[in-house]
Enzyme design. Structure first.
Site, mmCIF file in Angstrom:
data_model
loop_
_atom_site.group_PDB
_atom_site.id
_atom_site.type_symbol
_atom_site.label_atom_id
_atom_site.label_comp_id
_atom_site.label_asym_id
_atom_site.label_seq_id
_atom_site.Cartn_x
_atom_site.Cartn_y
_atom_site.Cartn_z
ATOM 1 N N GLU A 228 -8.729 -0.042 8.503
ATOM 2 C CA GLU A 228 -8.603 -1.403 7.953
ATOM 3 C C GLU A 228 -7.273 -1.936 8.441
ATOM 4 O O GLU A 228 -6.228 -1.639 7.865
ATOM 5 C CB GLU A 228 -8.653 -1.352 6.414
ATOM 6 C CG GLU A 228 -9.929 -0.770 5.834
ATOM 7 C CD GLU A 228 -11.121 -1.722 5.964
ATOM 8 O OE1 GLU A 228 -10.926 -2.906 6.282
ATOM 9 O OE2 GLU A 228 -12.258 -1.258 5.747
ATOM 10 N N CYS A 262 -3.122 -9.032 4.505
ATOM 11 C CA CYS A 262 -3.781 -8.777 5.790
ATOM 12 C C CYS A 262 -4.713 -9.910 6.176
ATOM 13 O O CYS A 262 -4.894 -10.187 7.356
ATOM 14 C CB CYS A 262 -4.553 -7.469 5.721
ATOM 15 S SG CYS A 262 -5.751 -7.432 4.385
HETATM 16 P P1 NAD Z 1 1.901 0.507 8.363
HETATM 17 O O1 NAD Z 1 0.868 0.683 9.408
HETATM 18 O O2 NAD Z 1 3.321 0.476 8.781
HETATM 19 O O3 NAD Z 1 1.786 1.640 7.240
HETATM 20 C C1 NAD Z 1 0.600 1.890 6.501
HETATM 21 C C2 NAD Z 1 0.628 3.296 5.940
HETATM 22 O O4 NAD Z 1 0.632 4.218 7.027
HETATM 23 C C3 NAD Z 1 1.851 3.649 5.084
HETATM 24 O O5 NAD Z 1 1.432 4.451 3.992
HETATM 25 C C4 NAD Z 1 2.703 4.468 6.029
HETATM 26 O O6 NAD Z 1 3.494 5.425 5.360
HETATM 27 C C5 NAD Z 1 1.633 5.186 6.828
HETATM 28 N N1 NAD Z 1 2.088 5.666 8.152
HETATM 29 C C6 NAD Z 1 3.127 5.236 8.902
HETATM 30 N N2 NAD Z 1 3.176 5.921 10.063
HETATM 31 C C7 NAD Z 1 2.149 6.796 10.041
HETATM 32 C C8 NAD Z 1 1.664 7.782 10.945
HETATM 33 N N3 NAD Z 1 2.237 7.995 12.130
HETATM 34 N N4 NAD Z 1 0.586 8.494 10.576
HETATM 35 C C9 NAD Z 1 -0.027 8.277 9.399
HETATM 36 N N5 NAD Z 1 0.365 7.361 8.510
HETATM 37 C C10 NAD Z 1 1.452 6.625 8.812
HETATM 38 O O7 NAD Z 1 1.488 -0.844 7.610
HETATM 39 P P2 NAD Z 1 2.254 -1.593 6.464
HETATM 40 O O8 NAD Z 1 3.514 -2.196 7.004
HETATM 41 O O9 NAD Z 1 2.353 -0.722 5.260
HETATM 42 O O10 NAD Z 1 1.188 -2.773 6.153
HETATM 43 C C11 NAD Z 1 1.133 -3.919 6.946
HETATM 44 C C12 NAD Z 1 -0.028 -3.872 7.925
HETATM 45 O O11 NAD Z 1 -1.201 -3.457 7.268
HETATM 46 C C13 NAD Z 1 -0.365 -5.232 8.521
HETATM 47 O O12 NAD Z 1 -0.709 -5.090 9.870
HETATM 48 C C14 NAD Z 1 -1.554 -5.676 7.707
HETATM 49 O O13 NAD Z 1 -2.374 -6.634 8.339
HETATM 50 C C15 NAD Z 1 -2.260 -4.384 7.503
HETATM 51 N N6 NAD Z 1 -3.129 -4.429 6.337
HETATM 52 C C16 NAD Z 1 -4.464 -4.369 6.507
HETATM 53 C C17 NAD Z 1 -5.304 -4.467 5.403
HETATM 54 C C18 NAD Z 1 -6.794 -4.400 5.536
HETATM 55 O O14 NAD Z 1 -7.442 -4.232 4.516
HETATM 56 N N7 NAD Z 1 -7.365 -4.523 6.703
HETATM 57 C C19 NAD Z 1 -4.747 -4.592 4.132
HETATM 58 C C20 NAD Z 1 -3.379 -4.637 4.009
HETATM 59 C C21 NAD Z 1 -2.564 -4.546 5.107
#
Ligand code: NAD
Length: 500
Positions: A228, A262
């Site tokens: 997602e 998002c």
């Molecule tokens: P992010 O990708 O930085 O982090 C998301 C999660 O992944 C966090 O829990 C983080 O600790 C974890 N993470 C970080 N590096 C990782 C790795 N190498 N391996 C596994 N996990 C890892 O995103 P964010 O800054 O928390 O959220 C913002 C982004 O999320 C935006 O791009 C937004 O559009 C997207 N988003 C999507 C949805 C959806 O439902 N499609 C909903 C909310 C946010």
């Protein structure tokens, strides 16, 4: 006494969190093997327990989210995180019994005397990785779907929401053992330890960049993934729609949670002659939501100084490139938090600017002019496929044109985002904005294994299909289904005599 009390200990020594994650996973695998198919009643009990905890902990959760963000209105937290979670749980509660029913299918005509059905089996241990922007809904939504499907679940919460993580940990630990639902949070310094676990399914919500890493890690274990992700979701205002009404709805999407959503409209395409009118209406709309200098601005903060610096850099880059940046609303520093950032409109941004290349994920709205619908559709299609698209139009033919000729995870017509809050329909991205779905029946199916079960009837004359080949039934079956070969491609082989 908690059956896995040792697993609940807060880790402190270096590597302890990683070790704990591995032990939790092993415990969940064992528990799943011991009870691999919870009944509908058991699943409904777990969902009820979850729902009750959301109700009980609503104020604690809202307070924690306020602390994590720096400021976040209680009403916003309750409406966007808690109400949405409850709606998703309610939907699972109402439908899980029906979803679990095996689906009867038809056999091929040739195998008519037998039966075939699809049974939906829990996959096992599901990992859920949660971002910070909706730390409750994006944890409990996938959790509800995974529990409805009969799985064990490990949640990995964001390092940016420690206060919310603590409340979630506590409220879940009160009703679930850690071999049912376990929480891993900010203490896990290396998230690759989590993605390295051989989950039976991983649901990741976050950025496309991290989504790629998650998918790579999952590939090592052939773990299926639901991604997602995010992207630049366009809003498209067509000429027949009221500018002020569209501006108000787009601004709501861009300023709720300070645009850190998002599915927030990332930018808006506006007929060239209406750009100024749209900008004026957007400023008025923002002022009506958050009157300047109000005592309680009810306006969510930017999650961290780093995120705020990134947003400021986007504005600086646009201004340096010659774009006009219009700041909406009250004073720069509102009383509740240093990180409150009012909505900024950007006019005259070009495709090379960061604000038009990167997902904004904050209260900045570029207003992009277009002349023809053709041009607007081409603009949308030149970019990666977004998570959402918003089309403002009273003309069904034009809306149909936009829907058919653009790709996006989902669409709301004449507003923003509301398709996500309806849990009888799937939610997911496409291309750069993700793969797979959850919500509703699709979520249940995604987190279950659809197992086809063929049952042979005792009168199934299967011997007729055994070798030696060439009997009348085989020849007849092949003639009926394959017909004659094409003699111009290869000389005809007399079936059953090819060895001669
Ligand atoms: P992010 O990708 O930085 O982090 C998301 C999660 O992944 C966090 O829990 C983080 O600790 C974890 N993470 C970080 N590096 C990782 C790795 N190498 N391996 C596994 N996990 C890892 O995103 P964010 O800054 O928390 O959220 C913002 C982004 O999320 C935006 O791009 C937004 O559009 C997207 N988003 C999507 C949805 C959806 O439902 N499609 C909903 C909310 C946010």
């Amino acid at each position: 006494m908690h059956p896995h009390a040792d697993l609940a200990l807060a880790p402190s020594a270096p590597g302890a969190a990683e070790e704990r994650a591995r032990r939790l996973f092993a415990a969940q695998q064992m528990a799943y093997a011991a009870a691999p198919y919870p009944s509908a009643g058991q699943r409904r009990d777990t969902l009820w327990a979850l729902k009750r905890q959301v109700r009980r902990y609503q104020d604690a959760l809202a307070t924690a989210m306020n602390a994590d963000f720096g400021y976040r209105a209680v009403a916003e937290s309750k409406m966007l995180d808690l109400l949405a979670s409850t709606l998703e749980i309610n939907h699972c509660l109402s439908h899980v019994r029906k979803w679990m029913k095996p689906s009867r299918r038809r056999t091929e005509l040739l195998f008519l005397s037998n039966t075939i059905h699809v049974s939906y089996q829990p996959k096992g241990v599901v990992g859920v990785i949660v971002p910070w922007n909706f730390p409750v809904y994006l944890a409990l939504g996938p959790l509800a779907a995974a529990l409805a499907a009969g799985n064990r679940v490990m949640l990995k919460l964001s390092e940016l929401t420690p206060a919310t993580n603590a409340v979630l940990r506590r409220m879940l630990a009160e009703v679930f053992t850690e071999d049912e639902v376990a929480v891993v949070g900010e203490e896990l310094a290396d998230p690759t330890v989590f993605t390295g676990l051989p989950f039976n399914h991983l649901v990741f919500t976050g950025s496309p960049a991290v989504g790629r890493l998650v998918m790579q890690a999952a590939a090592r274990n052939l773990t299926p993934v639901t991604l997602e992700l995010g992207g630049k979701s366009p809003a498209l205002l067509l000429r027949n729609y009221g500018v002020a009404e569209a501006a108000r709805r787009v601004v709501h999407g861009k300023s709720a949670n300070s645009g850190q959503i998002c599915v927030a409209p990332d930018y808006v395409l506006v007929p060239r002659e209406s750009v100024q009118a749209f900008a004026d209406a957007a400023q008025q709309a923002y002022a009506s939501f958050h009157p300047a200098g109000a005592e309680a601005p009810q306006y969510t903060s930017i999650i961290s100084p780093a995120h705020q610096a990134r947003l400021r850099a986007l504005l600086d880059d646009a201004a340096a490139g010659g774009a006009t940046v219009l700041r909406c609303g009250g004073p720069d520093r509102l009383p509740h938090s240093v990180r409150q950032m009012p909505l900024h409109l950007v006019l005259g941004a070009d495709a090379g600017m960061r604000v038009m290349k990167e997902e904004i994920f904050g209260p900045i709205l570029p207003i992009v002019p277009y002349d023809t619908l053709e041009q607007a559709i081409a603009y949308i299609n030149a970019a990666e496929r977004p998570l959402a698209l918003y089309c403002f139009s009273h003309d069904a033919a034009q809306r149909g044109e936009v829907l058919r000729r653009t790709h996006s995870g989902g669409v709301t017509i004449n507003d923003w985002g509301w398709h996500v809050m309806n849990h009888d329909a799937p939610f997911g991205g496409v291309g750069n904005s993700g793969m797979g779905n959850y919500h509703g029946e699709e979520g249940f199916r995604e987190l279950s294994h659809a197992k086809t079960v063929f049952k042979r009837h005792r009168w199934f004359p299967v011997d007729l299909f055994y070798p030696p080949y060439g009997n009348l039934v085989q020849r007849l079956a092949l003639r009926v289904f394959l017909g004659k070969g094409d003699a111009t491609v290869a000389p005809r082989i007399e079936y059953g005599k090819e060895q001669a």
